[in-house]
Write an enzyme that holds these catalytic residues in place. Structure first.
Site, PDB file in Angstrom:
ATOM      1  N   CYS A 124       0.851  -1.180   0.000  1.00 46.66           N
ATOM      2  CA  CYS A 124       0.000   0.000   0.000  1.00 46.66           C
ATOM      3  C   CYS A 124       0.889   1.233   0.000  1.00 46.66           C
ATOM      4  O   CYS A 124       2.104   1.138   0.101  1.00 46.66           O
ATOM      5  CB  CYS A 124      -0.965  -0.005   1.180  1.00 46.66           C
ATOM      6  SG  CYS A 124      -0.206  -0.292   2.778  1.00 46.66           S
TER       7      CYS A 124
ATOM      8  N   GLU B 189      -7.725   7.105   6.248  1.00 49.66           N
ATOM      9  CA  GLU B 189      -7.452   7.133   4.821  1.00 49.66           C
ATOM     10  C   GLU B 189      -8.683   6.881   3.960  1.00 49.66           C
ATOM     11  O   GLU B 189      -9.525   6.054   4.291  1.00 49.66           O
ATOM     12  CB  GLU B 189      -6.404   6.071   4.466  1.00 49.66           C
ATOM     13  CG  GLU B 189      -5.069   6.321   5.125  1.00 49.66           C
ATOM     14  CD  GLU B 189      -4.022   5.284   4.793  1.00 49.66           C
ATOM     15  OE1 GLU B 189      -2.831   5.625   4.889  1.00 49.66           O
ATOM     16  OE2 GLU B 189      -4.374   4.137   4.435  1.00 49.66           O
TER      17      GLU B 189
END
Length: 185
Positions: free
Chosen positions: A69, A120
């Site tokens: 990620c 996020e």
């Protein structure tokens, strides 16, 4: 030579960019909403790549997580950021044409054991690769190609051993797949 400062894109609640912040300082007890991505890689046999975060990572060190990620830089597309992080983190390539946007609206907020918050907006991608992996020891402590259903069972049985974003993403990926027995969830 000092490494370049890495910035994250800050977001309003509706997902609109509102600025940037230094990645080294943005993750705190009051982390603002920012843009990220997750990518789940599959091999030709339908196994999913899981990685264990390096012990030196600032958040969730040593836990098992998705393939990789990261955060796109201002002006960098998510696909460009995925290609960059695949190389930096796993020492491999991800063809932008092989990427599939699996969970476009994934968003989460989680607090780790030290009180640091992840907050996020994090679109989730999948891709099948046939390239060799050469993970960076600064990013990845271990890695394994896993059967998707076995991984789903492990996450359900021991969620504390996995990153919070993986525990949320994996069931959603599996549900979105129509319960396929193998291959990309």
């Amino acid at each position: 030579m000092t490494p370049p400062r890495e910035e994250v894109v800050l977001l309003a609640e509706d997902g609109a960019p509102i600025g940037t912040a230094d990645k080294a300082t943005v993750h705190s007890e009051s982390t603002p909403l920012h843009l990220a991505f997750s990518c789940h890689l599959f091999d030709g046999d339908g196994r999913i790549l899981v990685t264990r975060r390096a012990l030196g990572k600032a958040t969730w060190p040593g836990v098992w997580t998705n393939s990789f990620c990261g955060h796109p830089a201002l002006g960098e597309s998510l696909e460009e950021a995925i290609a960059r992080r695949a190389h930096e983190e796993l020492g491999t390539s991800v063809d932008a044409l092989a990427l599939a946007l699996a969970l476009p609206d994934f968003r989460y907020r989680a607090v780790d054991a030290t009180g640091v918050v992840e907050h996020e907006m994090c679109p989730v991608y999948t891709a099948t690769i046939a390239w060799e992996l050469r993970p960076s020891a600064d990013e990845v402590a271990e890695w394994e190609w896993a059967d998707p259903r076995a991984l789903l069972s492990s996450v359900a049985a021991t969620p504390w051993a996995f990153s919070p974003w993986l525990t949320l993403q994996l069931p959603a990926l599996y549900a979105a797949s129509g319960d396929q027995p193998s291959g990309q969830l």
